[in-house]
Motif scaffolding. Sequence first.
Motif, short mmCIF file in Angstrom:
data_model
loop_
_atom_site.label_atom_id
_atom_site.label_comp_id
_atom_site.label_asym_id
_atom_site.label_seq_id
_atom_site.Cartn_x
_atom_site.Cartn_y
_atom_site.Cartn_z
N ILE A 252 37.31 41.60 37.31
CA ILE A 252 37.08 41.27 35.89
C ILE A 252 36.79 40.61 34.79
N ASP A 253 37.65 39.42 35.64
CA ASP A 253 37.15 37.54 35.34
C ASP A 253 35.66 37.25 35.12
N SER A 254 35.13 37.83 36.51
CA SER A 254 33.86 37.68 36.96
C SER A 254 32.77 38.03 35.99
N LEU A 255 32.85 39.35 35.58
CA LEU A 255 32.72 40.30 34.95
C LEU A 255 31.97 39.67 33.68
N VAL A 256 33.48 39.31 33.18
CA VAL A 256 33.48 38.94 31.59
C VAL A 256 32.24 37.93 31.23
N ALA A 257 32.80 36.76 32.71
CA ALA A 257 32.23 35.60 32.68
C ALA A 257 30.82 35.61 31.87
#
Length: 795
Positions: A476-481
């Motif tokens: 999820i952090d990667s998707l947000v980034a």
Amino acid sequence: MVADAQKPFISVEFVRAALDALIYIGQNRRPNPLHYLALVDQIISAPEFPRIEHHREYALETLLLGIITDTYDHYRRLHGLLPISGDISLAAALDALRQCRETGAFNLMGWTVLYFRYVRVDLDITNEMFCNMFGVDARTLRRYLQRVLRQVTDILVNQEWELRAQLWRQHLVNSLPSTRAVRLWGRDTDLKNVRKAILSGDAYHFLITGVAGIGKTAFTQELIRRLIEDQFIDRLIWLSEPPSVQAVQDHIRDELLAKDTRLTIRDCLAQSRVAIILDGAEAVLTQNANGLITLLTDLDQAIVCMTSQILVPVATELTYVILSELRRQDVVSMIEEIGNMRYPIDGELQHLASLIADGVGGNPQAVLLAFYNIDSWDAIQIGFTQVFDSIYKSLSKDEKVTWLAFALFPPGQAIAMEQITGLWTSDTHQEAVLALCHRHLVRYVSFPEPVFQIDSSIRRYLESRYLHDEEARRSIDSLVARLIDGVSHHLYLDVSIVEGLLMSNWLNLPDDAVSLLLNKYWQDGLRLGHAARWQQILAHFYARQQNHCDELRTMYIYANVLRRVSEFDAAWSVLDRLISLTGHEGDFVQQGWAILESAILLRSQGRYEASLSYLHRAKNIGINWRVAELAEAANIEQAQILLDVGKVSEMHEVLEGIPKTSRVIFLEIEGYLLLDMPDHALTLLLDSFDLFNKSAENKVSVHILLGRCYDRLQRPEDARFHFQVALTLLEMSGNKNLLGRVQGNLGALLIKLQEYEDAYRLLYQAEASQHQLGDQVALAAIQHNLQVLDRRTAN
């Protein structure tokens, strides 16, 4: 909005003009406000409708001729006559006229004249022939025709009203989580009891509780769907997982209250029947008990349904609906019904239904997941809390990432395939969405276009996965980034997605990401009328960042939003600090914008002299630091003040040389009207028509201004046309404040045209609207016109 409006205003004169256009084809056709009816929109939207020039005129003619033909046939049957054939000859037509005379029915005579004058105009039956056949004079014939034209108008009004009501009901249904009805098993008694309590007025506030997956959202959705079908709901506000009582209040304010209105939420609720759904209301129920009681008191006239996994006693009148697990026989029926296509062999399906009912129990969500994911489990004997973990582990990497991506959209939002795959082209895939849909982890929703959703229990699982599972957190952090990086490189997100991310209470966005989203999307949010929502977003971020000098821009945005929600004291506090900090840091450009915002705030409070002083300072900063936009903005605000106080010549001097934006031109037009120079106003308006035509809101304003110009120029028919176009558009838009003013303008014009009946109807509607809105200036003008009308009719 149809539910709040009076029946549409459709005049006999415009009906007659539309029909006369069929006869006098050689004349230049004037536009007709009836071309903007919803009935016309419906006709031209049909796939079989021919794509031709003047398509609205053709659709209106088709509509009116259909009304005349159907009604004429109806009256003939009423008097024992056969319907008229569409290819009737002249001799047969004259015989029909003789039959009509023998009945002695004046109304039938009128419809006969209307039919042969407009539908079968090719027969060329003259007024003299009608008079001879009916044995009446020309004056009596005109009375017959006038009477049936009024009936045509009434039929058109009722058909338009019914269509608008139907379209509005469909709009309400589209506001539900799913536009398709959801099949409920074992809930008929509960659903019937709650619906009966609402319809009878015995109870309006409900708390629907039960464990995750028990079907609280589906139950509430079908309850509201049936109330919409009962025509018991005028407005619907559906909030999924609201984070606080304040967030609920802000959202309701954004949805119900127009900008700068004096109405309160309670005032709006008194005008229409509103249903407010708080789906997943645990935070609202547990964080602020006193605030919740105050909220429910304010919403005492609304239908309020809250769903929650926990039953929270509330010290106010609240009806509790506790959804328990389904009975075994309901579970078996459920699986047999949904499995007929998948398991055609009855014995196998019945065995599977019994196996799931015994192994999973009566939780509808668990039952569905068990049925659609039976191949993923080693054994069916599994508790509901382990269902999601078992399924998650069985997914491929692409399916996991795609499933997690759904949690980044606002709760309850319908998501198009292009959104979920287009925002992360290398991480989410169409095949993964379809696989998730097949396994009932993502729900297909029938919308104008195919869209998908996740249920609240699934969303909560994905959020929990993020908080407790390192792999899910990294995904999820990667998707947000990736999302934030795309925004920084000019990717445009839907504002609702941005608002959902910023209001998330589980996803901790980095401060630089929040700042980027705030700066890029706050104006779009305000244009959508979400000022209260952005106040909440900014308040939270401002509380964390107010000591950071690099967040001066955020302070400016926060002050702007506070002004728009009339939190003037709070806005002043932020602006004072911002002006001080920018001066200390030497950021004089940002200080100039803060001073300009202060000037606008002062003007909003009617403090014109102080506002002009601030505007002078802002303008000097813009000039000295070569920031043309700041200097121009200060000049425009100065022009607005000069217009407000009636100094029109000075206003025009200030606006000289400023680029002609729509706001600048509107100011100049208003100025010409104040100076009683309608010819100048009209010329400027017509020259700028292409600029205004780009905005639906501007289109309405243009028609209002055109009406005012033509009224001043003693061209009442032109004025009436534009006022009625504006009225027709506003009746369908829900802008009550502007609608009331246009009703007043048109009513005053109809007094001049001696059309007193329609003038009374419009002015009484406008008076009622302005009483509700508290617009004393408009109300005084309307009441003055009613007095004038009383004097005219008394004579």
